[in-house]
Design a protein around this motif. Structure first.
Motif, mmCIF file in Angstrom:
data_model
loop_
_atom_site.group_PDB
_atom_site.id
_atom_site.type_symbol
_atom_site.label_atom_id
_atom_site.label_comp_id
_atom_site.label_asym_id
_atom_site.label_seq_id
_atom_site.Cartn_x
_atom_site.Cartn_y
_atom_site.Cartn_z
ATOM 1 N N SER A 49 5.065 14.825 -11.003
ATOM 2 C CA SER A 49 5.681 14.984 -12.325
ATOM 3 C C SER A 49 4.738 15.699 -13.293
ATOM 4 C CB SER A 49 6.067 13.612 -12.889
ATOM 5 O OG SER A 49 4.918 12.817 -13.107
ATOM 6 N N VAL A 50 3.436 15.461 -13.168
ATOM 7 C CA VAL A 50 2.471 16.152 -14.020
ATOM 8 C C VAL A 50 2.360 17.618 -13.628
ATOM 9 C CG1 VAL A 50 0.042 16.254 -14.693
ATOM 10 C CG2 VAL A 50 1.181 14.049 -14.550
ATOM 11 N N ARG A 51 2.381 17.898 -12.334
ATOM 12 C CA ARG A 51 2.239 19.285 -11.876
ATOM 13 C C ARG A 51 3.463 20.133 -12.226
ATOM 14 N NH1 ARG A 51 0.390 19.519 -5.744
ATOM 15 N NH2 ARG A 51 0.483 21.749 -6.295
ATOM 16 N N THR A 52 4.652 19.541 -12.195
ATOM 17 C CA THR A 52 5.867 20.314 -12.501
ATOM 18 C C THR A 52 5.943 20.709 -13.974
ATOM 19 O OG1 THR A 52 7.051 18.209 -12.777
ATOM 20 C CG2 THR A 52 7.215 19.316 -10.629
ATOM 21 N N ARG A 53 5.193 20.073 -14.828
ATOM 22 C CA ARG A 53 5.221 20.412 -16.253
ATOM 23 C C ARG A 53 4.289 21.567 -16.608
ATOM 24 N NH1 ARG A 53 6.951 15.405 -15.684
ATOM 25 N NH2 ARG A 53 8.368 14.486 -17.214
ATOM 26 N N ALA A 54 3.516 22.052 -15.627
ATOM 27 C CA ALA A 54 2.655 23.235 -15.819
ATOM 28 C C ALA A 54 1.781 23.082 -17.060
ATOM 29 C CB ALA A 54 3.486 24.510 -15.893
ATOM 30 N N ILE A 55 1.022 22.013 -17.112
ATOM 31 C CA ILE A 55 0.172 21.735 -18.273
ATOM 32 C C ILE A 55 -1.058 22.631 -18.223
ATOM 33 C CG2 ILE A 55 -1.171 19.970 -19.464
ATOM 34 C CD1 ILE A 55 0.718 17.896 -18.285
ATOM 35 N N ASN A 56 -1.385 23.234 -19.339
ATOM 36 C CA ASN A 56 -2.590 24.065 -19.462
ATOM 37 C C ASN A 56 -3.750 23.152 -19.854
ATOM 38 O OD1 ASN A 56 -4.546 25.983 -19.871
ATOM 39 N ND2 ASN A 56 -3.192 27.383 -20.997
ATOM 40 N N TRP A 57 -4.540 22.784 -18.864
ATOM 41 C CA TRP A 57 -5.605 21.808 -19.098
ATOM 42 C C TRP A 57 -6.734 22.379 -19.954
ATOM 43 C CZ3 TRP A 57 -4.589 16.929 -17.859
ATOM 44 C CH2 TRP A 57 -3.594 16.692 -16.893
ATOM 45 N N ILE A 104 0.821 -1.217 0.000
ATOM 46 C CA ILE A 104 0.000 0.000 0.000
ATOM 47 C C ILE A 104 0.851 1.261 0.000
ATOM 48 C CG2 ILE A 104 -1.708 1.315 1.315
ATOM 49 C CD1 ILE A 104 -2.964 -1.288 2.174
ATOM 50 N N PRO A 105 1.889 1.389 0.868
ATOM 51 C CA PRO A 105 2.715 2.600 0.792
ATOM 52 C C PRO A 105 3.437 2.763 -0.543
ATOM 53 C CG PRO A 105 3.071 1.451 2.865
ATOM 54 C CD PRO A 105 2.279 0.535 1.999
ATOM 55 N N LEU A 106 3.823 1.655 -1.186
ATOM 56 C CA LEU A 106 4.473 1.751 -2.483
ATOM 57 C C LEU A 106 3.530 2.295 -3.543
ATOM 58 C CD1 LEU A 106 6.490 -1.607 -2.520
ATOM 59 C CD2 LEU A 106 7.279 0.670 -1.874
ATOM 60 N N VAL A 107 2.253 1.876 -3.483
ATOM 61 C CA VAL A 107 1.262 2.383 -4.436
ATOM 62 C C VAL A 107 1.064 3.878 -4.245
ATOM 63 C CG1 VAL A 107 -1.134 2.225 -5.176
ATOM 64 C CG2 VAL A 107 0.118 0.145 -4.600
ATOM 65 N N LEU A 108 0.923 4.312 -2.977
ATOM 66 C CA LEU A 108 0.753 5.738 -2.713
ATOM 67 C C LEU A 108 1.982 6.537 -3.146
ATOM 68 C CD1 LEU A 108 -0.941 5.643 0.818
ATOM 69 C CD2 LEU A 108 -2.019 5.948 -1.413
ATOM 70 N N GLU A 109 3.156 5.967 -2.962
ATOM 71 C CA GLU A 109 4.374 6.664 -3.370
ATOM 72 C C GLU A 109 4.444 6.832 -4.882
ATOM 73 O OE1 GLU A 109 9.253 6.167 -2.971
ATOM 74 O OE2 GLU A 109 7.893 4.715 -2.034
ATOM 75 N N GLU A 110 4.082 5.796 -5.627
ATOM 76 C CA GLU A 110 4.097 5.894 -7.085
ATOM 77 C C GLU A 110 3.062 6.896 -7.576
ATOM 78 O OE1 GLU A 110 6.137 4.698 -9.224
ATOM 79 O OE2 GLU A 110 7.313 3.492 -7.818
ATOM 80 N N ILE A 111 1.867 6.893 -6.996
ATOM 81 C CA ILE A 111 0.845 7.865 -7.391
ATOM 82 C C ILE A 111 1.310 9.280 -7.095
ATOM 83 C CG2 ILE A 111 -1.509 8.649 -6.944
ATOM 84 C CD1 ILE A 111 -2.283 5.774 -6.372
ATOM 85 N N GLN A 112 1.920 9.455 -5.927
ATOM 86 C CA GLN A 112 2.413 10.778 -5.539
ATOM 87 C C GLN A 112 3.495 11.269 -6.494
ATOM 88 O OE1 GLN A 112 3.300 11.902 -1.241
ATOM 89 N NE2 GLN A 112 5.349 11.528 -2.019
ATOM 90 N N GLU A 128 -1.172 4.184 -17.330
ATOM 91 C CA GLU A 128 -0.338 3.103 -17.868
ATOM 92 C C GLU A 128 1.051 3.119 -17.228
ATOM 93 O OE1 GLU A 128 -0.294 3.637 -22.045
ATOM 94 O OE2 GLU A 128 -2.361 2.926 -22.348
ATOM 95 N N LYS A 129 1.604 4.321 -17.039
ATOM 96 C CA LYS A 129 2.909 4.422 -16.389
ATOM 97 C C LYS A 129 2.838 3.952 -14.940
ATOM 98 C CE LYS A 129 7.238 5.599 -16.160
ATOM 99 N NZ LYS A 129 8.269 4.818 -16.885
ATOM 100 N N LEU A 130 1.733 4.273 -14.255
ATOM 101 C CA LEU A 130 1.550 3.812 -12.875
ATOM 102 C C LEU A 130 1.500 2.291 -12.816
ATOM 103 C CD1 LEU A 130 0.866 4.255 -9.853
ATOM 104 C CD2 LEU A 130 -1.537 4.469 -10.534
ATOM 105 N N LEU A 131 0.731 1.675 -13.716
ATOM 106 C CA LEU A 131 0.646 0.213 -13.740
ATOM 107 C C LEU A 131 1.997 -0.409 -14.053
ATOM 108 C CD1 LEU A 131 -1.112 -2.312 -13.592
ATOM 109 C CD2 LEU A 131 -1.663 -2.005 -16.015
ATOM 110 N N GLU A 132 2.739 0.206 -14.954
ATOM 111 C CA GLU A 132 4.070 -0.311 -15.296
ATOM 112 C C GLU A 132 5.016 -0.241 -14.104
ATOM 113 O OE1 GLU A 132 7.713 0.709 -18.431
ATOM 114 O OE2 GLU A 132 5.745 1.705 -18.594
ATOM 115 N N ASN A 133 4.986 0.870 -13.371
ATOM 116 C CA ASN A 133 5.861 1.014 -12.200
ATOM 117 C C ASN A 133 5.487 0.033 -11.095
ATOM 118 O OD1 ASN A 133 7.120 3.079 -13.553
ATOM 119 N ND2 ASN A 133 6.078 4.708 -12.431
#
Length: 291
Positions: free
Chosen positions: A203-211, A190-198, A228-233
């Protein structure tokens, strides 16, 4: 956003060690099953008493405010909102009956009133009040008792207690040790899943995407790529864990004897186990719901 702090549901609280931490996992497991079974066919005062008992246990254990405020506070808020919505929503019954007594006798007899309170279109009936108390209290009891057990019991202690309880099933050649090992790994994962999601959210927030410029379709495609990246990790983490276990000899229980936790019943464990007798006596005598 730190998911390890904002979403601590299901995680083990290592420090500080409360009196709940010092109890034997078998004792806590028996009381957990008691909290899960006791609301069945119970009346509303007993259900509310279980909610009060869980809150009392949390306060006496001196669990840090930052922990139970996020868990019990949000759960209480959800149950209160659910209770209010149940009171406001229609109950589906249309009662139009004629009293058996004359009007002057009805005022004296004070008969059973189905509608308890009414203001414009809002009508509080006995059925909705009973349903709201039952639904909200049972959801709180089931979720919070389980979460409190996971909060104060390490995964190794849970596995040791379950292995002791299910030990007779080994005579029927059931894979008890393998199943409990899988349970332990799931709790540890469970902590590993939360860490990967976090990490992915950061990484998405640091790219400053204009939604707004992306639109609905491209935004959905972006979150699909993140998923998909989360499932892969997570699959990569699971493969690393399996490789580490294989190297350390976790092949069969006969070749690698796993010592989860040393089980020992102390004086407080016997006291809490003895308290089950008056608890269930009061449950049968005073807490039974009249059908």
């Amino acid at each position: 956003m730190d998911l390890m702090r904002s979403l601590p549901i299901g995680l083990y609280l290592e420090q500080p060690r409360t009196w709940l931490h010092r109890l034997d996992p078998r004792t806590k497991l028996v009381w957990l099953m008691t909290f899960l079974i006791a609301p069945i066919l119970a009346n509303n005062p007993w259900r509310l008493g279980l909610v009060g008992l869980l809150i009392f246990i949390t306060l006496t254990a001196r669990i840090p405010l930052r922990v139970w405020k996020q868990q019990m506070g949000l759960l209480l808020l959800f149950c209160v909102v659910l209770f209010v919505m149940t009171l406001v929503a229609p109950d589906g019954l249309v009662l139009d009956h004629q009293p058996r007594l004359p009007a002057e006798d009805v005022a004296i007899a004070q008969p059973y009133e189905y509608v308890m309170w009414q203001f414009n279109f809002i009508k509080v009936t006995r059925l909705k009040l009973d349903l709201g108390i039952r639904l909200s209290s049972q959801i709180f009891t089931l979720l919070y008792s389980t979460n409190l057990y996971l909060l104060t019991t390490a995964s190794e202690e849970i596995t040791a207690g379950l292995e002791y309880i299910f030990a007779p099933l080994k005579r029927f050649k059931l894979p008890v040790t393998e199943t409990l090992l899988t349970l332990t790994l799931s709790l540890r994962f469970i902590p590993l899943v939360l860490e990967e999601i976090q990490n992915l959210i950061r990484s998405v927030r640091t790219r400053a995407i204009n939604w707004k410029k992306l639109g609905l379709k491209q935004g959905f495609q972006l979150w699909l790529m993140v998923s998909e990246k989360l499932l892969e990790n997570l699959l990569m983490r699971a493969e690393q864990i399996s490789t580490a276990m294989d190297i350390r000899g976790f092949t069969t229980p006969s070749r690698h004897q796993v010592q989860w936790h040393q089980l020992r019943l102390h004086i407080w464990d016997w006291i809490f186990l003895f308290c089950l007798v008056p608890f269930w006596y009061c449950r049968i005598l005073f807490g039974m719901r009249l059908l």
